[in-house]
Design a protein around this motif. Sequence first.
Motif, short mmCIF file in Angstrom:
data_model
loop_
_atom_site.label_atom_id
_atom_site.label_comp_id
_atom_site.label_asym_id
_atom_site.label_seq_id
_atom_site.Cartn_x
_atom_site.Cartn_y
_atom_site.Cartn_z
N GLY A 131 0.79 -1.23 0.00
CA GLY A 131 0.00 0.00 0.00
C GLY A 131 0.81 1.27 0.00
N ASP A 132 2.04 1.23 -0.47
CA ASP A 132 2.91 2.40 -0.51
C ASP A 132 2.73 3.09 -1.87
OD1 ASP A 132 4.79 4.34 -0.24
OD2 ASP A 132 6.49 2.98 0.14
N SER A 133 2.35 4.37 -1.85
CA SER A 133 2.12 5.10 -3.11
C SER A 133 3.42 5.30 -3.89
CB SER A 133 1.47 6.46 -2.82
OG SER A 133 2.31 7.24 -1.99
N GLN A 134 4.56 5.29 -3.20
CA GLN A 134 5.83 5.46 -3.90
C GLN A 134 6.18 4.25 -4.75
OE1 GLN A 134 8.69 6.31 -0.81
NE2 GLN A 134 8.04 8.44 -0.60
N LEU A 135 5.53 3.13 -4.49
CA LEU A 135 5.78 1.92 -5.29
C LEU A 135 4.98 1.87 -6.58
CD1 LEU A 135 5.82 -0.75 -2.44
CD2 LEU A 135 7.78 0.14 -3.67
N ASN A 136 3.98 2.73 -6.71
CA ASN A 136 3.09 2.65 -7.88
C ASN A 136 3.83 2.81 -9.22
OD1 ASN A 136 0.88 2.19 -6.24
ND2 ASN A 136 0.34 4.36 -6.09
N PRO A 137 4.75 3.78 -9.37
CA PRO A 137 5.43 3.91 -10.68
C PRO A 137 6.19 2.66 -11.10
CG PRO A 137 5.74 5.89 -9.38
CD PRO A 137 5.13 4.88 -8.46
N VAL A 138 6.93 2.07 -10.17
CA VAL A 138 7.71 0.90 -10.54
C VAL A 138 6.81 -0.31 -10.74
CG1 VAL A 138 8.20 0.16 -8.17
CG2 VAL A 138 9.81 -0.39 -10.00
N ILE A 139 5.70 -0.39 -10.01
CA ILE A 139 4.75 -1.49 -10.22
C ILE A 139 4.16 -1.41 -11.62
CG2 ILE A 139 2.53 -2.43 -9.49
CD1 ILE A 139 3.24 -1.65 -6.64
N VAL A 140 3.75 -0.20 -12.00
CA VAL A 140 3.17 0.00 -13.33
C VAL A 140 4.21 -0.32 -14.41
CG1 VAL A 140 2.23 1.72 -14.91
CG2 VAL A 140 1.48 1.67 -12.53
N GLU A 141 5.44 0.05 -14.17
CA GLU A 141 6.50 -0.17 -15.15
C GLU A 141 6.74 -1.67 -15.39
OE1 GLU A 141 10.33 1.35 -14.00
OE2 GLU A 141 10.77 1.95 -16.05
N ILE A 142 6.85 -2.44 -14.31
CA ILE A 142 7.08 -3.88 -14.45
C ILE A 142 5.85 -4.56 -15.04
CG2 ILE A 142 7.59 -6.00 -13.19
CD1 ILE A 142 9.16 -4.31 -11.19
N ASP A 143 4.67 -4.18 -14.57
CA ASP A 143 3.43 -4.81 -15.04
C ASP A 143 3.21 -4.56 -16.53
OD1 ASP A 143 0.99 -6.30 -14.44
OD2 ASP A 143 -0.04 -4.41 -14.82
N SER A 144 3.45 -3.33 -16.97
CA SER A 144 3.29 -3.03 -18.41
C SER A 144 4.33 -3.76 -19.25
CB SER A 144 3.38 -1.52 -18.64
OG SER A 144 4.67 -1.04 -18.28
N TYR A 145 5.54 -3.93 -18.72
CA TYR A 145 6.57 -4.66 -19.46
C TYR A 145 6.13 -6.10 -19.69
CZ TYR A 145 11.12 -6.73 -20.58
OH TYR A 145 12.14 -7.40 -21.20
N ILE A 146 5.49 -6.70 -18.68
CA ILE A 146 5.07 -8.10 -18.82
C ILE A 146 3.82 -8.21 -19.67
CG2 ILE A 146 4.29 -10.13 -17.54
CD1 ILE A 146 5.99 -9.17 -15.19
N LYS A 147 2.83 -7.39 -19.42
CA LYS A 147 1.56 -7.51 -20.14
C LYS A 147 1.69 -7.07 -21.60
CE LYS A 147 -1.52 -7.04 -16.15
NZ LYS A 147 -2.59 -6.25 -15.51
N ASP A 148 2.45 -6.03 -21.85
CA ASP A 148 2.64 -5.57 -23.24
C ASP A 148 3.69 -6.37 -23.99
OD1 ASP A 148 0.80 -3.65 -22.61
OD2 ASP A 148 2.27 -2.05 -22.29
N ARG A 149 4.29 -7.34 -23.33
CA ARG A 149 5.30 -8.21 -23.94
C ARG A 149 6.40 -7.38 -24.61
NH1 ARG A 149 3.31 -13.44 -24.27
NH2 ARG A 149 4.78 -13.99 -25.95
N GLU A 150 6.91 -6.45 -23.83
CA GLU A 150 7.97 -5.60 -24.36
C GLU A 150 9.27 -6.35 -24.56
OE1 GLU A 150 8.50 -2.06 -22.13
OE2 GLU A 150 6.37 -1.55 -22.09
N PHE A 151 9.38 -7.53 -23.99
CA PHE A 151 10.58 -8.33 -24.18
C PHE A 151 10.69 -8.84 -25.62
CE2 PHE A 151 7.18 -10.75 -22.16
CZ PHE A 151 6.94 -11.74 -23.09
N LEU A 152 9.61 -8.70 -26.41
CA LEU A 152 9.67 -9.08 -27.83
C LEU A 152 10.33 -8.00 -28.67
CD1 LEU A 152 6.12 -10.64 -28.29
CD2 LEU A 152 8.27 -11.83 -27.87
N ARG A 153 10.41 -6.80 -28.15
CA ARG A 153 11.00 -5.68 -28.89
C ARG A 153 12.42 -5.42 -28.39
NH1 ARG A 153 5.72 -3.81 -27.93
NH2 ARG A 153 6.42 -2.53 -26.18
#
Length: 615
Positions: free
Chosen positions: A575-597
């Motif tokens: 529940g730490d708001s300071q963690l939200n940017p890095v959570i969004v960054e990792i989650d989007s990397y996995i869901k958007d399959r950025e490892f393919l690019r």
Amino acid sequence: MGGVKLELRCPKKAYSIALDPNPDWTFDDLVSELNALEIKINSGSKVPLPFAKEKSRDLPNRKSNGRKSSSPFVMRVFEDDMDNFENEDEEVHDKKSGGGRRFNFDDLYLSDSDDSGDESSFSPEPYLMLKVDIAESGLLELSREHQFRVKEEIRNQISALETELKSETDKSTSALVRVEKYRKERSEMDRKLDTQYQREIAEALDNHLTSVQRDLEVRSQMEERKIRIDAAYEDAKRKEAEEKLRQERAKAEAEAKRAEEAKRAEEAKRAALEAQRRAAEEAAAKKASETLKKPDTDANLGASTAQSGGSQIIKPAAAANKIRAAESALTLEQGRLQKLKQLDEEVQALKSSSNENFAKYERQISKLIQQITGTTESVRTKEYELLKVFCNSPCPPSLSSLALAKKVVANCKRPGNPAFAQAYVIVRITSKAPHAMDLILAELHKACIYTVPKHCSRSAFGSNEAYFKALGFQEDDEGKIESVDSYLTRLESYMKLYGALVQQTDMNNVHGLKEGWAWLARFVNALPANRYTAVALSAFIRMAGYSLFRKYRNQFLKLLNMVSDNFLNALREQGDSQLNPVIVEIDSYIKDREFLREPEGRQLKSNLQSDRSVP
């Protein structure tokens, strides 16, 4: 009836002699003129004339005849005698008449009788012969001789011209006949040559087509053979790749299984320690409750004993929870740090015992590392110059390797540091000097503990300052600890360099994708979910995720699923708001399959930024 005046219809000049003299001449003048005319004719004639005279005429004076010298001399010529002369020689006189004097036959009187109107009365010859004198007869004879000679000359010329014309006509006819015959022969020869050429062309074309067809057949056979060979090679390569992939999958599964077993063993160990701690606490509590029934002295003594015993039991548990890391990772870290320490001591001893100024080589290495940019030319140039320092300079290899490790890690703090370009240079240099890679990794472990990976628990330290120093926070000149944001920025730069190092697919890379896969597995299994570990994980997978997926495929996806299911959920639960940017960054990397690019900067730019070169 008076006399008839006749006008000559002949040319007025012949051989520059005028036929119409001045009617006012006297006889003496006429004689003088005739003498001059004879001299001129004799001197201008090519053939001697039969009546030519060497002496001039000595004619009697006309005064003896009873005539006045001043009376004009009139020469009369009959018109009938001049018809033929005019008709035959008119053209000749016109062509050959030149400038000269002209004789004018005016006042020709044929008869003084009354029968002058009758034609028979005009008999010019007898009358003229009877009336003329010697000069006039000579002039007439001269004129006739001249006419005959001119006619004969004209006839000769005409005959010669006719003969020449006939000869030319015969020659032309003969030439035309020969030309026509030559043309026919030439036409026949051209026809034969054309037939021969067409036959040769047809034979050459047939041979060429046969050769082309044969070449096409040979080429098609070669292409078919090549296709079969390529197909067999591709099949063998595919089978080899499948076998290699199967082995890698089996290896990855074995590593994951070992990691899972290690995790379970760690959890079991942790559970055993927790159970032991609880048992110790229960025993201490039981013993303390028993001492309450004794006297106060005994109670105090028991309480102190319980407290001391409790503290002794808790300390091992605290010590066990101080460092969170895999044992293999800690072992590797200790070995690399030990090498770095030994080499540092050797370099210090070398500097103290030698008079050589080695600082210039350190400055040169630092300058070259700082000048590395993301272009192919820059990377090749700096790699070549650094290898010159390592191999072709009096600087000892130990000192140059240590300087390279320190300057590379120190340069990570520079804004806009080209991690991929630096990693390419480091991999190429360490392929020639493998021991330098351990020194660079040791410096990275000292600067950032998450490159091990490991994490220190906060509860194991008595103060925040000690905890921050254990994590790698730096102090300024005043002794103040840097801010969390500044630390996270440096942490991200270190992790980017480490990720760029392990993703290099060079065959000579001594710390490649295998080590990157081991780091990710150890991270997922051993490290807790917090802000520091989340930043480290995000920086690493953004740099090395592309290459890891290309090598491990489904196993890498399984690890990402573990990160998404366990690591991110643990971050969200805090529940730490300071963690939200890095959570969004990792989650989007996995869901958007950025490892393919492919990540930006992995391919080096050419000097013109138009071509790209894959390191």
